[in-house]
Design an enzyme around this catalytic site. Structure first.
Site, PDB file in Angstrom:
ATOM      1  NE  ARG A  31      22.358  55.298  42.029  1.00  0.00           N
ATOM      2  CZ  ARG A  31      22.749  54.932  40.805  1.00  0.00           C
ATOM      3  NH1 ARG A  31      21.900  54.965  39.791  1.00  0.00           N
ATOM      4  NH2 ARG A  31      23.977  54.514  40.595  1.00  0.00           N
ATOM      5  CG  ASP A  32      13.716  60.881  40.618  1.00  0.00           C
ATOM      6  OD1 ASP A  32      13.542  61.834  39.846  1.00  0.00           O
ATOM      7  OD2 ASP A  32      12.910  60.587  41.540  1.00  0.00           O
ATOM      8  CB  ILE A  33      14.076  60.719  46.093  1.00  0.00           C
ATOM      9  CG1 ILE A  33      14.146  60.214  47.516  1.00  0.00           C
ATOM     10  CG2 ILE A  33      12.727  61.362  45.811  1.00  0.00           C
ATOM     11  CD1 ILE A  33      14.143  61.318  48.571  1.00  0.00           C
ATOM     12  CB  VAL A  98      12.004  70.047  41.498  1.00  0.00           C
ATOM     13  CG1 VAL A  98      13.132  70.882  42.094  1.00  0.00           C
ATOM     14  CG2 VAL A  98      11.656  68.878  42.426  1.00  0.00           C
ATOM     15  CG  HIS A 102      15.013  68.432  37.163  1.00  0.00           C
ATOM     16  ND1 HIS A 102      14.247  69.502  37.601  1.00  0.00           N
ATOM     17  CD2 HIS A 102      14.148  67.404  37.000  1.00  0.00           C
ATOM     18  CE1 HIS A 102      12.995  69.123  37.710  1.00  0.00           C
ATOM     19  NE2 HIS A 102      12.898  67.851  37.335  1.00  0.00           N
ATOM     20  CG  HIS A 104      13.629  63.327  34.785  1.00  0.00           C
ATOM     21  ND1 HIS A 104      13.191  62.784  35.973  1.00  0.00           N
ATOM     22  CD2 HIS A 104      13.076  64.571  34.723  1.00  0.00           C
ATOM     23  CE1 HIS A 104      12.405  63.654  36.600  1.00  0.00           C
ATOM     24  NE2 HIS A 104      12.318  64.744  35.859  1.00  0.00           N
TER      25      HIS A 104
HETATM   26  P1  AMP Z   1       9.984  66.906  37.764  1.00  0.00           P
HETATM   27  O1  AMP Z   1       8.625  66.294  37.834  1.00  0.00           O
HETATM   28  O2  AMP Z   1      10.554  66.895  36.370  1.00  0.00           O
HETATM   29  O3  AMP Z   1      10.047  68.272  38.422  1.00  0.00           O
HETATM   30  O4  AMP Z   1      10.921  65.927  38.570  1.00  0.00           O
HETATM   31  C1  AMP Z   1      11.366  66.166  39.873  1.00  0.00           C
HETATM   32  C2  AMP Z   1      11.984  64.896  40.330  1.00  0.00           C
HETATM   33  O5  AMP Z   1      12.751  65.154  41.486  1.00  0.00           O
HETATM   34  C3  AMP Z   1      10.982  63.802  40.689  1.00  0.00           C
HETATM   35  O6  AMP Z   1      11.176  62.669  39.841  1.00  0.00           O
HETATM   36  C4  AMP Z   1      11.283  63.502  42.158  1.00  0.00           C
HETATM   37  O7  AMP Z   1      11.164  62.133  42.463  1.00  0.00           O
HETATM   38  C5  AMP Z   1      12.702  64.007  42.290  1.00  0.00           C
HETATM   39  N1  AMP Z   1      13.098  64.414  43.627  1.00  0.00           N
HETATM   40  C6  AMP Z   1      12.425  65.200  44.495  1.00  0.00           C
HETATM   41  N2  AMP Z   1      13.117  65.353  45.631  1.00  0.00           N
HETATM   42  C7  AMP Z   1      14.261  64.638  45.505  1.00  0.00           C
HETATM   43  C8  AMP Z   1      15.382  64.382  46.345  1.00  0.00           C
HETATM   44  N3  AMP Z   1      15.485  64.902  47.567  1.00  0.00           N
HETATM   45  N4  AMP Z   1      16.370  63.595  45.858  1.00  0.00           N
HETATM   46  C9  AMP Z   1      16.289  63.051  44.629  1.00  0.00           C
HETATM   47  N5  AMP Z   1      15.254  63.256  43.782  1.00  0.00           N
HETATM   48  C10 AMP Z   1      14.250  64.035  44.215  1.00  0.00           C
END
Ligand code: AMP
Ligand code: ZN
Length: 115
Positions: A31-33, A98, A102, A104
């Site tokens: 799950r997204d944090i 990140v 990935h 979403h």
């Molecule tokens: P992006 O902007 O596409 O790189 O999305 C990266 C996503 O990773 C963001 O929506 C963050 O909220 C999510 N994220 C960052 N760290 C974590 C974590 N430790 N656990 C879950 N989601 C995370």
């Protein structure tokens, strides 16, 4: 960023706490944090790939696997009939934070129309 420094690689190795909702040889789901919708999941390849353009042809099956897993998760989260969105941010202009590829999955609420 090396896999040793990468937050998603650390989660996969169990070095950072996160509930793994699904896992196979190719990818895993968390799950997204910071959820932007009631259902906000991330489908993450096990392989540390930064962008789609970095995927080698021999690894291309991973992408199909991620889409299939997204479908499985949509069924599990009961958002197939109401609808959902799949998003892959690529690079700075898209807001990729990140640097590990990935997917979403966003759903369980009406999402703003695109464009
Ligand atoms: P992006 O902007 O596409 O790189 O999305 C990266 C996503 O990773 C963001 O929506 C963050 O909220 C999510 N994220 C960052 N760290 C974590 C974590 N430790 N656990 C879950 N989601 C995370
Ligand atoms: Zn990584």
């Amino acid at each position: 960023m090396t896999p040793e420094e990468c937050i998603f690689c650390k989660i996969h190795k169990g070095l950072i706490d996160s509930e793994i909702l699904y896992s196979d040889d190719n990818c895993f789901v968390i799950r997204d944090i910071s959820p932007r919708a009631p259902v906000h999941l991330l489908v993450i390849p096990v392989l540390h790939i930064t962008r789609l353009v970095d995927v080698n042809i021999q690894d291309a099956h991973i992408l199909g696997g991620m889409l299939k897993v997204a479908s499985v998760m949509a069924i599990r989260e009961n958002i197939v009939e109401s609808g959902y969105r799949l998003v892959v941010n690529q690079g700075e202009n898209a807001g990729q934070v990140v640097p590990h590829l990935h997917l979403h999955i966003l759903g369980a609420k009406p999402l703003a129309a695109m464009g």
